[in-house]
Design a protein around this motif. Structure first.
Motif, mmCIF file in Angstrom:
data_model
loop_
_atom_site.group_PDB
_atom_site.id
_atom_site.type_symbol
_atom_site.label_atom_id
_atom_site.label_comp_id
_atom_site.label_asym_id
_atom_site.label_seq_id
_atom_site.Cartn_x
_atom_site.Cartn_y
_atom_site.Cartn_z
ATOM 1 N N ILE A 162 -1.289 -41.712 30.682
ATOM 2 C CA ILE A 162 -0.733 -41.209 29.710
ATOM 3 C C ILE A 162 0.707 -42.072 29.248
ATOM 4 C CG2 ILE A 162 -1.300 -39.018 30.367
ATOM 5 C CD1 ILE A 162 1.812 -38.369 30.943
ATOM 6 N N SER A 181 -5.174 -38.339 25.775
ATOM 7 C CA SER A 181 -4.563 -36.990 25.903
ATOM 8 C C SER A 181 -5.528 -35.921 26.609
ATOM 9 C CB SER A 181 -4.713 -36.535 24.163
ATOM 10 O OG SER A 181 -6.086 -36.235 23.749
ATOM 11 N N SER A 193 0.400 -45.011 21.838
ATOM 12 C CA SER A 193 -0.668 -43.999 22.194
ATOM 13 C C SER A 193 -1.524 -44.345 23.293
ATOM 14 C CB SER A 193 -1.632 -44.219 20.948
ATOM 15 O OG SER A 193 -2.608 -43.238 20.697
ATOM 16 N N GLU A 225 1.320 -35.489 21.793
ATOM 17 C CA GLU A 225 0.795 -36.987 22.429
ATOM 18 C C GLU A 225 -0.330 -36.529 23.303
ATOM 19 O OE1 GLU A 225 1.086 -40.397 21.980
ATOM 20 O OE2 GLU A 225 2.687 -40.489 20.491
ATOM 21 N N LEU A 226 -0.111 -35.608 23.996
ATOM 22 C CA LEU A 226 -1.252 -34.965 25.026
ATOM 23 C C LEU A 226 -2.108 -34.143 24.499
ATOM 24 C CD1 LEU A 226 0.597 -34.969 28.402
ATOM 25 C CD2 LEU A 226 -0.815 -37.014 27.315
ATOM 26 N N GLU A 227 -1.736 -33.403 23.054
ATOM 27 C CA GLU A 227 -2.485 -32.536 22.491
ATOM 28 C C GLU A 227 -2.446 -31.187 23.192
ATOM 29 O OE1 GLU A 227 -6.415 -33.762 21.153
ATOM 30 O OE2 GLU A 227 -5.772 -35.808 20.851
#
Length: 694
Positions: free
Chosen positions: A49, A6, A3, A151-153
């Protein structure tokens, strides 16, 4: 995947820059704002990221890429896209321009992150076809479970994310129409990191799949259209950026207009050019073309041998109202066209599926009038239906209805139908647009909720219970009062009864492939994008198979439409006359092969391997006779195409049937006379013979 941060972390920071850029008046002021922003954001350590997951499938690369290895020391532009999306297509020219200005060695690497909307788009082979179709020359990763997307929304197609050399977030742009800001951000980032010595000049292992493709007559054909009176078939050979006109009965190539390179030139047929044309319609000696990536409507006059522009300015427009004269009216990604009548002479209007603005437009070829609107002069190009919002919204008022990337049109002018059928691809539905009053209604597929564009599937049924997956083509059979649908992402051809709203599968297994059957339900297609009908024959643009296929509704068979590679460039082709088969001596070698069942448009290949005695060879140009007879008692003489090889001489010949069906009986007469041989004379022997129907 570990994680990390994002886009929700980046947006509040970047929004301050965006507001300031909106207020800036000079280019230097904008560059200074971005430079100060980069110094501030580059100092942060919380914007890195996550890397790409291992095991993902990659295209256009020799090996998988990693932000921590191959892409370290590079400014990386991530393009989150799904290949069905017209907005994603619209930003590809912006990416091409960036790639021309900044090479990988300069420090910029663009990576397409394919995050599919439809199940069909998760398949690597289908993504590969899209990469070829759109001429994407940068690495593409198949994020088929949308891992990095989540993951990055990311929440919208397309979304661009610009990263620094450490894999750190710099900028994000959502949607299309940001070319100026994309250039500003990218140029500034490269200059910023180059001044600090943080860019690396190493190359990245890029290997374009297109470089290994064999040549083919067609490349991703988009649409087909037939003129019943002249028996001409127009083909949008999209990948070759050209239009072909062939005989619908013999496959004889009559005209080649444009190609193989992109362009937007009017003029003589030999000089004209197109850019990924999709839609075509033909009447007599005139072809109308939706020149999609040029954002133009073009006219091809086969008699005058001229191509002219009727609408569009050559760049993507954003106008959702229209009303200007054609060549002054910007338009956006026209995907299909069909002739119709609106308050005037027959065929006085060209209906346009304007995929780029999610609307149906009208181009007046002669004076006329749209329902509930004023008179329109010839040349006027105007929106007829669709608000411009991407929706599946039905409404009695055409301007309040909503379409979602309309991609196919079919006219049913006769009563009681009196409508345009619309393949509304992104809502996975078929809609109707009434010719009398412009009311937009639902026919099959999709969902009742106008905002739900994810109601897709592969279900035969009635009305909204039927499910389609991104249909691109429709064809109306007036004699049968049936609508045929190219259900593109289900790799099927379906048929709809508009009276009962019943939708059923006609052909295709539902799996991508390239098979002719022999029955409809055993045939396979690969994202068929176009369809038209002439009598009991359906012509299908089997797009990803680079072929035109013919469905014979009488014999329930599918065959390949063979296109002659020799262009006559004339309006008519004289058929070959029948020739009498010569009488042969009783001692002549004879080889009888089993009969072959062939349907219209099917190519049957007879291959022979002939072994001659040592020291003997056939004389070039010496005559041989091939005879083909059918139960319809028709005999045709054809010439032999000879090819030399070390193992002997191989003769292949293709025969194209123009009957609904025939049982073909092959009789081979091969006569070798001493005067046709060089060297030692002696008998020839046919050592093997086989036929192959395809």
């Amino acid at each position: 995947m570990a994680s990390h941060c994002s886009l929700s972390t980046l947006f509040p920071i970047q929004s301050q820059l965006d507001y300031a850029l909106d207020e800036a008046t000079t280019q230097q002021e904008k560059e200074d704002l971005v430079y100060q922003y980069l110094k501030k954001i580059d100092a942060r350590e919380d914007l890195k990221i996550p890397d790409f997951q291992t095991g993902l499938e990659w295209l256009n690369t020799t090996e998988p890429l990693s932000l921590s290895n191959e892409l370290a020391g590079k400014v990386v532009l991530l393009d989150f896209f799904t290949y069905c999306c017209i907005n994603c297509m619209h930003i590809l020219p912006d990416l091409h321009q960036l790639e021309k200005r900044h090479s990988v060695e300069d420090g910029l690497v663009i990576v397409g992150v394919h995050s599919a909307k439809f199940p069909n788009e998760k398949v690597l082979d289908n993504i590969r076809s899209a990469v070829l179709r759109y001429d994407i020359c940068h690495p593409v990763v198949n994020d088929n479970e949308a891992s990095l997307w989540h993951e990055l929304e990311v929440s919208c197609w397309p979304t661009l994310v610009l990263l620094g050399p450490r894999g750190n977030l710099l900028f994000s742009l959502v949607g299309e129409g940001h070319s100026d800001r994309l250039s500003l951000f990218t140029d500034s980032a490269l200059r910023h990191y180059r001044e600090r010595g943080q860019l690396k000049t190493h190359s990245v292992g890029i290997k374009l799949y297109r470089d290994s493709l064999p040549p083919s007559i067609l490349s991703f054909p988009g649409k087909v259209a037939v003129d019943h009176s002249t028996k001409k078939l127009a083909i949008a050979d999209t990948g070759h950026h050209r239009i072909l006109v062939v005989s619908s009965t013999t496959g004889q190539l009559q005209h080649v207009i444009g190609g193989p390179e992109r362009g937007r030139q009017d003029g003589d047929l030999s000089e004209a050019s197109f850019n990924s044309p999709q839609g075509v319609t033909i009447k007599g000696d005139t072809v109308y073309v939706a020149d999609t990536e040029n954002h133009l409507i073009r006219k091809v006059d086969l008699v005058q041998r001229r191509v002219s522009t009727l609408a569009g300015v050559g760049t993507q427009g954003t106008d959702k109202e229209g009303g200007a004269m054609g060549t002054q009216q910007p338009i956006s990604s026209p995907w299909d066209v069909t002739l119709g009548t609106a308050g005037g002479a027959e065929d006085n209007v060209l209906w346009i599926a304007m995929a780029g603005t999610h609307q149906i437009w009208a181009l007046f070829l002669a004076d006329g009038k749209l329902p509930k609107e004023g008179e329109s002069k010839a040349g006027r190009c105007v929106r007829w239906a669709g608000s411009g919002n991407e929706e599946n919204r039905n409404n009695a008022y055409p301007h309040k209805a909503g379409f979602a990337q309309p991609s196919g049109l079919a006219l049913a002018a006769e009563e009681p139908w009196s409508c345009l059928y619309v393949a509304d691809s992104e809502s996975s539905s078929i809609r109707t647009l009434a010719l009398k009053d412009g009311a937009v209604k639902h026919l099959v597929g999709g969902e009742r909720d106008p905002l739900n564009l994810f109601a897709f599937g592969d279900v035969d049924g009635k009305g909204v219970d039927a499910k389609l997956q991104h249909p691109l083509g429709v064809a109306w059979a007036s004699e049968q009062s049936l609508l045929y649908v190219a259900d593109s992402y289900n790799h099927k051809i379906k048929v709809v009864d508009p009276k009962t709203k019943q939708c059923t599968t006609l052909a295709g297994t539902g799996e991508a492939g390239d098979a002719l059957g022999p029955q409809f339900t055993e045939s396979r297609f690969n994202e068929p994008g176009g369809i038209c009908i002439s009598g009991k024959l359906l012509y299908v643009a089997d797009t990803n198979n680079h072929k035109i296929k013919v469905l014979d509704l009488d014999s329930n068979s599918v065959s390949l439409f063979h296109i002659s590679t020799e262009c006559t460039d004339s309006a008519s082709v004289k058929p070959l006359g029948a020739t009498k088969v010569p009488t042969l001596p009783k001692s002549a070698a004879r080889k009888d092969l089993p009969p072959v069942t062939a349907s219209v448009g099917q190519t049957v290949i007879l291959s022979l391997t002939i072994s001659l005695p040592e020291g003997v060879k056939l004389t070039d140009e010496a005559p041989s006779c091939w005879a083909l007879s059918a139960e319809v008692m028709r005999t045709t003489e054809v010439s032999v195409n000879r090819q030399h090889s070390k193992s002997g001489r191989r003769a292949d010949r293709s025969f194209h049937t123009d009957r609904t069906w025939s049982k073909l009986h092959w009789i081979l007469f091969f006569v070798v006379l001493s005067e046709y041989l060089w060297g030692r004379t002696g008998p020839s022997k046919v050592t093997s013979g086989c036929w192959k129907a395809r």
